[in-house]
Design a protein around this motif. Structure first.
Motif, PDB file in Angstrom:
ATOM      1  N   SER A  28       0.591  -1.251   0.098  1.00 30.86           N
ATOM      2  CA  SER A  28      -0.318   0.209   0.032  1.00 30.86           C
ATOM      3  C   SER A  28       0.811   1.181  -0.045  1.00 30.86           C
ATOM      4  CB  SER A  28      -0.882  -0.321   1.054  1.00 30.86           C
ATOM      5  OG  SER A  28      -0.551   0.192   2.432  1.00 30.86           O
ATOM      6  N   ASN A  29       1.686   1.069   0.546  1.00 25.80           N
ATOM      7  CA  ASN A  29       2.685   2.101   0.388  1.00 25.80           C
ATOM      8  C   ASN A  29       3.718   1.634  -0.815  1.00 25.80           C
ATOM      9  OD1 ASN A  29       2.549   4.177   2.567  1.00 25.80           O
ATOM     10  ND2 ASN A  29       1.831   2.455   3.227  1.00 25.80           N
ATOM     11  N   ASN A  30       4.156   1.012  -1.945  1.00 24.36           N
ATOM     12  CA  ASN A  30       4.916   1.233  -2.914  1.00 24.36           C
ATOM     13  C   ASN A  30       6.378   0.526  -2.393  1.00 24.36           C
ATOM     14  OD1 ASN A  30       3.014   1.967  -5.044  1.00 24.36           O
ATOM     15  ND2 ASN A  30       3.083   3.637  -4.273  1.00 24.36           N
ATOM     16  N   LEU A  31       6.269  -0.569  -1.494  1.00 25.45           N
ATOM     17  CA  LEU A  31       7.376  -0.941  -1.540  1.00 25.45           C
ATOM     18  C   LEU A  31       7.418  -2.280  -1.807  1.00 25.45           C
ATOM     19  CD1 LEU A  31       7.293   1.360   2.227  1.00 25.45           C
ATOM     20  CD2 LEU A  31       8.960   1.364   0.154  1.00 25.45           C
ATOM     21  N   ASP A  32       8.589  -3.225  -1.862  1.00 23.23           N
ATOM     22  CA  ASP A  32       8.278  -4.553  -1.811  1.00 23.23           C
ATOM     23  C   ASP A  32       9.333  -4.837  -0.679  1.00 23.23           C
ATOM     24  OD1 ASP A  32      11.003  -4.781  -2.437  1.00 23.23           O
ATOM     25  OD2 ASP A  32      11.385  -4.657  -4.130  1.00 23.23           O
ATOM     26  N   GLU A  33       8.980  -6.509  -0.631  1.00 22.48           N
ATOM     27  CA  GLU A  33       9.017  -7.370   0.749  1.00 22.48           C
ATOM     28  C   GLU A  33      10.732  -6.810   1.081  1.00 22.48           C
ATOM     29  OE1 GLU A  33       7.716  -8.868  -2.029  1.00 22.48           O
ATOM     30  OE2 GLU A  33       5.640  -8.847  -0.530  1.00 22.48           O
ATOM     31  N   HIS A  77       5.075  -3.770  14.112  1.00 26.11           N
ATOM     32  CA  HIS A  77       4.700  -2.982  15.065  1.00 26.11           C
ATOM     33  C   HIS A  77       5.100  -1.170  14.706  1.00 26.11           C
ATOM     34  CE1 HIS A  77       2.806  -0.357  18.339  1.00 26.11           C
ATOM     35  NE2 HIS A  77       3.541   0.707  17.999  1.00 26.11           N
ATOM     36  N   GLU A  78       7.004  -2.152  14.561  1.00 28.73           N
ATOM     37  CA  GLU A  78       7.555  -0.870  15.056  1.00 28.73           C
ATOM     38  C   GLU A  78       8.069  -0.646  12.910  1.00 28.73           C
ATOM     39  OE1 GLU A  78       8.444   1.043  16.753  1.00 28.73           O
ATOM     40  OE2 GLU A  78       7.357   0.308  18.559  1.00 28.73           O
ATOM     41  N   ILE A  79       7.941  -1.469  12.205  1.00 29.41           N
ATOM     42  CA  ILE A  79       7.807  -1.969  10.941  1.00 29.41           C
ATOM     43  C   ILE A  79       7.052  -0.366  10.174  1.00 29.41           C
ATOM     44  CG2 ILE A  79       7.437  -2.437   8.777  1.00 29.41           C
ATOM     45  CD1 ILE A  79       8.580  -5.074   9.807  1.00 29.41           C
ATOM     46  N   THR A  80       5.728  -0.443  10.963  1.00 32.31           N
ATOM     47  CA  THR A  80       4.562   0.434  10.892  1.00 32.31           C
ATOM     48  C   THR A  80       5.081   1.848  10.588  1.00 32.31           C
ATOM     49  OG1 THR A  80       2.741  -1.331  11.449  1.00 32.31           O
ATOM     50  CG2 THR A  80       2.120   1.044  11.357  1.00 32.31           C
ATOM     51  N   HIS A  81       5.745   2.114  12.299  1.00 31.41           N
ATOM     52  CA  HIS A  81       6.010   3.733  11.940  1.00 31.41           C
ATOM     53  C   HIS A  81       7.178   3.143  10.843  1.00 31.41           C
ATOM     54  CE1 HIS A  81       3.672   3.968  15.477  1.00 31.41           C
ATOM     55  NE2 HIS A  81       4.042   2.742  16.011  1.00 31.41           N
ATOM     56  N   VAL A  82       8.131   2.508  10.993  1.00 26.58           N
ATOM     57  CA  VAL A  82       9.288   2.940   9.360  1.00 26.58           C
ATOM     58  C   VAL A  82       8.125   3.167   8.433  1.00 26.58           C
ATOM     59  CG1 VAL A  82      11.139   1.935   8.114  1.00 26.58           C
ATOM     60  CG2 VAL A  82      10.650   1.445  10.672  1.00 26.58           C
ATOM     61  N   VAL A  83       7.705   2.492   7.425  1.00 25.59           N
ATOM     62  CA  VAL A  83       6.839   3.073   6.746  1.00 25.59           C
ATOM     63  C   VAL A  83       6.393   4.713   6.754  1.00 25.59           C
ATOM     64  CG1 VAL A  83       5.295   2.121   5.550  1.00 25.59           C
ATOM     65  CG2 VAL A  83       6.896   0.933   6.056  1.00 25.59           C
ATOM     66  N   GLN A  84       5.739   4.427   8.549  1.00 30.27           N
ATOM     67  CA  GLN A  84       4.938   5.770   8.159  1.00 30.27           C
ATOM     68  C   GLN A  84       5.849   7.102   7.642  1.00 30.27           C
ATOM     69  OE1 GLN A  84       3.115   5.068  11.944  1.00 30.27           O
ATOM     70  NE2 GLN A  84       1.708   4.684  11.273  1.00 30.27           N
ATOM     71  N   GLN A  85       7.355   6.878   8.500  1.00 26.89           N
ATOM     72  CA  GLN A  85       8.287   7.518   8.685  1.00 26.89           C
ATOM     73  C   GLN A  85       8.747   8.283   7.437  1.00 26.89           C
ATOM     74  OE1 GLN A  85      11.186   7.209  12.071  1.00 26.89           O
ATOM     75  NE2 GLN A  85       8.936   6.770  13.665  1.00 26.89           N
ATOM     76  N   LEU A  86       9.023   6.720   6.657  1.00 25.39           N
ATOM     77  CA  LEU A  86      10.019   7.277   5.130  1.00 25.39           C
ATOM     78  C   LEU A  86       9.269   7.437   3.980  1.00 25.39           C
ATOM     79  CD1 LEU A  86      12.677   4.819   5.913  1.00 25.39           C
ATOM     80  CD2 LEU A  86      12.250   7.158   6.573  1.00 25.39           C
ATOM     81  N   THR A  87       7.769   7.417   3.976  1.00 18.36           N
ATOM     82  CA  THR A  87       6.677   7.585   3.108  1.00 18.36           C
ATOM     83  C   THR A  87       5.573   8.921   3.455  1.00 18.36           C
ATOM     84  OG1 THR A  87       4.826   5.823   3.727  1.00 18.36           O
ATOM     85  CG2 THR A  87       7.058   5.039   2.385  1.00 18.36           C
ATOM     86  N   GLY A  88       5.202   8.922   4.310  1.00 22.36           N
ATOM     87  CA  GLY A  88       4.307  10.414   5.036  1.00 22.36           C
ATOM     88  C   GLY A  88       5.098  11.019   4.306  1.00 22.36           C
TER      89      GLY A  88
END
Length: 161
Positions: A28-33, A77-88
């Motif tokens: 959903s944030n255009n990132l792959d595994e 939980h923390e990966i969610t925050h990394v994605v939020q911080q790097l894609t927001g």
């Protein structure tokens, strides 16, 4: 210690690359595994909580080495925050003790984490974990807080019964 980080955290990364919750978050944030391989994760003895994300880096409390099986749920939980911080569009909203459970970024992290726990350990384990969080935060139990922090899929239907 570096070898220890690699021996424990690399298998967590590989496990989460296959997890549907993490895959959905990344997609959903255009990132792959493979994005997970780029996230710096380490253990520290300088945390009062189990895990924390700061500036796109994940820190796990060294005490989690005694509960290795719990690391993946904290990582979700923390990966969610990394994605939020790097894609927001900007930095994520910080929290104080008073606003922690009202913070939409924390809510998303807890929802992903509770869904992971529900999928891997069962619904009652996810509910017990959230109740433990509320107790740790010395929050008066309110059903709406529990409902907000738990995943809003099938598990929520069970909670409302």
């Amino acid at each position: 210690m570096k070898k220890l980080h690699k021996e424990i955290l690399d298998p967590v990364r590989q496990l989460l690359k296959k997890n549907e919750i993490v895959k959905k978050l990344l997609k959903s944030n255009n990132l792959d595994e493979d994005f997970l391989d780029l996230i710096c994760m380490c253990f520290t003895d300088d945390l009062e909580v189990s895990a924390r994300t700061q500036h796109g880096m994940i820190y796990f409390n060294i005490n989690l080495l005694d509960k290795i099986d719990k690391i993946p749920s904290y990582a979700v939980h923390e990966i969610t925050h990394v994605v939020q911080q790097l894609t927001g569009d900007g930095p994520t909203q910080g929290s104080t003790d008073d606003t922690y459970l009202d913070n939409p970024y924390e809510i998303e992290g807890f929802q992903n984490q509770s869904k992971y726990i529900s999928d891997t350990e069962g619904d009652s384990a996810a509910e017990k974990y959230i109740e433990k969080v509320l107790k740790f935060l010395k929050t008066n139990f309110r059903f709406e807080i529990l409902a907000n922090l738990l995943y809003d899929g099938n598990f929520m239907k069970i909670c409302y019964l």
